[in-house]
Design an enzyme around this catalytic site. Structure first.
Site, mmCIF file in Angstrom:
data_model
loop_
_atom_site.group_PDB
_atom_site.id
_atom_site.type_symbol
_atom_site.label_atom_id
_atom_site.label_comp_id
_atom_site.label_asym_id
_atom_site.label_seq_id
_atom_site.Cartn_x
_atom_site.Cartn_y
_atom_site.Cartn_z
ATOM 1 N N CYS A 102 -28.400 1.155 41.041
ATOM 2 C CA CYS A 102 -27.058 1.767 41.097
ATOM 3 C C CYS A 102 -26.018 0.821 41.691
ATOM 4 C CB CYS A 102 -27.089 3.032 41.938
ATOM 5 S SG CYS A 102 -27.829 4.408 41.080
ATOM 6 N N VAL A 103 -26.462 -0.291 42.238
ATOM 7 C CA VAL A 103 -25.508 -1.203 42.875
ATOM 8 C C VAL A 103 -25.565 -2.560 42.181
ATOM 9 C CG1 VAL A 103 -24.909 -2.432 44.967
ATOM 10 C CG2 VAL A 103 -25.671 -0.067 45.095
#
Lengths: 103, 167
Positions: A102-103
């Site tokens: 997600c990053v």
């Protein structure tokens, strides 16, 4: 699950086009997948792809951040080599699974 | 159901109006996530959200231990609001949040801004709030592209397939 012919070989891929078995990957296959993504591969691309393969096959989950911190390339350069969605495109060309970070 | 390929999101405008760690990070993760997907992304900070891009405050964001029902003690018990009013508790809670985030490899605010801009995302500050807080361009992180009005924000939002998200 689907089958696709790359560089004269039948390869099994997921519905969104990622190789299901990274061991089926070759440089010729990478060149053809890259063409589908509109990318002409250079040595610099291959340096990044090999780094991604090496780390992933060792079991590391890669992110744009970790790649950007590697000695191979910085974040900006990574976006320039694989414009748009670099981690997804590079993963697909490197013959590994679709990224899940997600990053 | 419509095919997801038919109408992809082309642009997101994310507005962050708060300085809590959790709100700032929601905006940062969403903006960076859009950039990673190849979606044009612009992040606009206003009011207290300006702390996240102000050199003086960006490294010292806090989470509120008072009036925050989702906050729990390390064992899972609810965090008593009355405890939150004691000196140092807010700093302690915030430090714990940050160490937890570091453990799961979430970047710092500054690094997040760098990731976003490296990928072509843009960071803006709201002109009205900047004037209200008496700030100047040089008070902001180098990653802030410009100080703009709400009218300019809507101009930047123009186009088909844009989403405006307020945090």
């Amino acid at each position: 699950m689907a089958q696709k012919v790359y560089a004269g070989k039948t390869i099994s891929v997921t519905d969104d086009g990622y190789l299901t078995d990274p061991n089926q990957w070759t440089k010729d296959i990478a060149v053809e997948i890259a063409k589908e993504e509109g990318i002409e591969l250079t040595d610099k691309h291959f340096a990044v792809i090999e780094y991604i393969r090496e780390k992933t096959l060792k079991g590391d989950a890669l992110t744009i951040r970790t790649i950007g911190k590697s000695d191979v390339i910085d974040t900006k350069g990574f976006y320039e080599l694989f414009p748009g969605a670099p981690l997804k495109k590079a993963s697909r060309i490197a013959g590994i699974a679709k990224p899940t970070s997600c990053v | 159901m419509a095919n997801v390929q038919d109408h992809p999101i082309k642009k997101v405008m994310i507005i962050c109006s708060k300085a809590n760690i959790e709100d700032v990070y929601a905006a940062l993760v969403m903006t960076n996530g859009a950039v990673m997907e190849g979606i044009e992304a612009k992040l606009f900070f206003t009011f207290f959200g300006l702390d996240a891009i102000t050199k003086k405050h960006m490294k010292k964001l806090h989470t509120a231990p008072v009036g925050n029902p989702g906050l729990r003690m390390p064992g899972g018990l609810p965090f008593p609001t009355l405890l939150g009013i004691l000196p140092g508790v807010e700093a302690g809670v915030s430090a714990m949040m940050k160490s937890q985030m570091e453990k799961v490899d979430i970047p710092t605010v500054d690094e997040f801004l760098e990731l976003i801009t490296a990928g072509g995302g843009e960071i803006y500050a709201c002109k009205l709030a900047v004037e209200m807080f008496g700030l100047k361009k040089e008070d902001f992180s180098e990653h802030v592209k410009d100080i703009i009005t709400i009218g300019q924000l809507y101009e930047l939002a123009a186009g088909e397939g844009t989403q405006i998200i307020f945090v």
